[in-house]
Design a protein around this motif. Structure first.
Motif, short mmCIF file in Angstrom:
data_model
loop_
_atom_site.label_atom_id
_atom_site.label_comp_id
_atom_site.label_asym_id
_atom_site.label_seq_id
_atom_site.Cartn_x
_atom_site.Cartn_y
_atom_site.Cartn_z
N UNK A 1 0.85 -1.20 -0.02
CA UNK A 1 0.17 -0.24 -0.02
C UNK A 1 0.87 1.45 0.14
N UNK A 2 0.47 2.29 -0.83
CA UNK A 2 1.17 3.42 -1.08
C UNK A 2 0.67 4.54 -0.16
N UNK A 3 1.31 5.66 0.01
CA UNK A 3 0.51 6.76 0.64
C UNK A 3 -0.76 7.08 -0.03
N UNK A 4 -0.73 7.14 -1.26
CA UNK A 4 -1.90 7.49 -2.08
C UNK A 4 -3.05 6.57 -1.97
N UNK A 5 -2.45 5.24 -1.78
CA UNK A 5 -3.59 4.14 -1.30
C UNK A 5 -4.36 4.20 -0.33
N UNK A 6 -3.55 4.71 0.75
CA UNK A 6 -3.70 4.98 2.18
C UNK A 6 -4.69 6.22 2.03
N UNK A 7 -4.83 7.26 1.37
CA UNK A 7 -5.24 8.29 1.44
C UNK A 7 -6.73 8.04 0.72
N UNK A 8 -6.75 7.28 -0.26
CA UNK A 8 -7.98 6.69 -0.72
C UNK A 8 -8.93 5.96 0.00
N UNK A 9 -8.02 5.26 0.80
CA UNK A 9 -8.92 4.38 1.81
C UNK A 9 -9.37 4.92 3.02
N UNK A 10 -8.86 6.09 3.16
CA UNK A 10 -9.20 6.86 4.58
C UNK A 10 -9.79 8.24 4.35
N UNK A 11 -9.66 8.78 3.10
CA UNK A 11 -9.98 10.04 2.98
C UNK A 11 -9.61 11.21 3.79
N UNK A 12 -8.50 10.96 4.05
CA UNK A 12 -7.69 12.14 4.92
C UNK A 12 -7.27 13.26 3.94
N UNK A 13 -7.14 14.29 4.39
CA UNK A 13 -6.92 15.67 3.85
C UNK A 13 -5.39 15.74 3.36
N UNK A 14 -5.11 16.24 2.32
CA UNK A 14 -3.81 16.37 1.79
C UNK A 14 -2.67 16.88 2.97
N UNK A 15 -3.05 17.70 4.00
CA UNK A 15 -2.32 18.40 5.10
C UNK A 15 -2.22 17.07 6.05
N UNK A 16 -3.08 16.18 6.08
CA UNK A 16 -2.98 15.06 7.12
C UNK A 16 -2.08 14.15 6.52
N UNK A 17 -2.25 13.97 5.31
CA UNK A 17 -1.35 13.05 4.63
C UNK A 17 0.09 13.36 4.78
N UNK A 18 0.33 14.77 4.52
CA UNK A 18 1.75 15.24 4.55
C UNK A 18 2.29 15.07 5.83
N UNK A 19 1.49 15.35 7.08
CA UNK A 19 1.84 15.04 8.34
C UNK A 19 2.21 13.71 8.74
N UNK A 20 1.37 12.49 8.24
CA UNK A 20 1.78 11.16 8.42
C UNK A 20 2.88 10.76 7.36
N UNK A 21 3.24 11.43 6.33
CA UNK A 21 4.46 10.90 5.73
C UNK A 21 5.72 11.45 6.30
N UNK A 22 5.57 12.82 7.02
CA UNK A 22 6.64 13.19 7.88
C UNK A 22 6.92 12.26 9.02
N UNK A 23 5.99 11.56 9.66
CA UNK A 23 6.16 10.54 10.69
C UNK A 23 6.51 9.47 9.91
N UNK A 24 6.26 9.12 8.78
CA UNK A 24 6.53 7.62 8.28
C UNK A 24 8.34 7.71 7.97
N UNK A 25 8.74 9.00 7.47
CA UNK A 25 10.08 9.26 6.94
C UNK A 25 10.91 9.34 8.12
N UNK A 26 10.46 9.86 9.43
CA UNK A 26 11.21 10.06 10.54
C UNK A 26 11.31 8.66 11.15
N UNK A 27 10.39 7.69 11.09
CA UNK A 27 10.47 6.46 11.65
C UNK A 27 11.30 5.59 10.74
N UNK A 28 11.53 5.68 9.63
CA UNK A 28 12.32 5.09 8.85
C UNK A 28 13.77 5.47 9.16
#
Length: 202
Positions: A1-28
């Motif tokens: 699942x990509x971040x775009x797939x996640x966005x489609x599955x949850x309907x989150x806003x672009x801003x929320x998706x960007x915040x989750x992406x920053x979290x994912x990058x930090x975790x890695x």
């Protein structure tokens, strides 16, 4: 699942998706220093951890601000994800100081409104939670024991469980009187999310 797939599955806003992406990058980045999640799960982070956590938010009616308490938050699943999604007041409880350092940095860069408690669950002052979560932490009976000081008559427990879900529920029901709803996990066909209210215990 990509971040775009996640966005489609949850309907989150672009801003929320960007915040989750920053979290994912930090975790890695931090994963190279400390073991935050199972290494084999990293390539499927958006399904195994992000969506697995986010699905809990859809099980509670968003009628009013709520106090969520996430026991044994680890790398922030599900608690930090729920905080980023804006479910209400979120408390993360984690005794590992290195993981708490990660959680503080993740909360800072994502702007998540969470309170981090860097201590053992048993020493946490009562929080009168509306919702209690815990993921991959302990058997259900033990989780209900730990949750007891933070529970009110109206507290809901949202507990994802795997193949041993029903066996754990049977064991817990020997001590506690439980009102239970079962939800099928969107990320694992063999997993169940228990939605539990404790009505009595021995």
């Amino acid at each position: 699942m990509t971040r775009e797939d996640f966005a489609a599955a949850t309907g989150v806003s672009r801003e929320t998706l960007d915040r989750l992406t920053a979290y994912a990058d930090l975790l890695a980045k931090w994963q190279a220093k400390i073991n935050l999640v199972g290494p084999a799960t990293l390539p499927d982070l958006w399904r195994r951890h992000m969506l697995d956590s986010a699905q809990l938010a859809t099980l509670i009616e968003p009628a009013k601000p709520r106090r969520w308490v996430d026991l044994g938050s680890g790398a922030g699943f599900p608690g930090l994800v729920l905080g980023i999604l804006g479910v209400g007041e979120v408390h993360l409880v984690e005794s590992d100081q290195r993981k708490c350092a990660f959680l503080r940095e993740a909360a800072r860069i994502t702007g998540a409104e969470v309170k981090i408690h860097a201590l053992r669950i048993e020493t946490l002052a009562p929080l009168e939670a509306d919702v209690i979560t815990a993921r991959a932490l302990a058997p259900l009976e033990k989780l209900l024991d730990w949750a007891a000081p933070h529970r009110t008559a109206h507290t809901i427990h949202l507990i994802p469980k795997g193949k041993e879900a029903e066996a754990e529920l049977t064991q817990a029901a020997r001590r506690y009187t439980l009102d239970v709803k079962r939800h099928e996990s969107r990320t694992d066909n063999s997993a169940t999310i228990f939605q539990i209210r404790v009505t009595d215990h021995d």
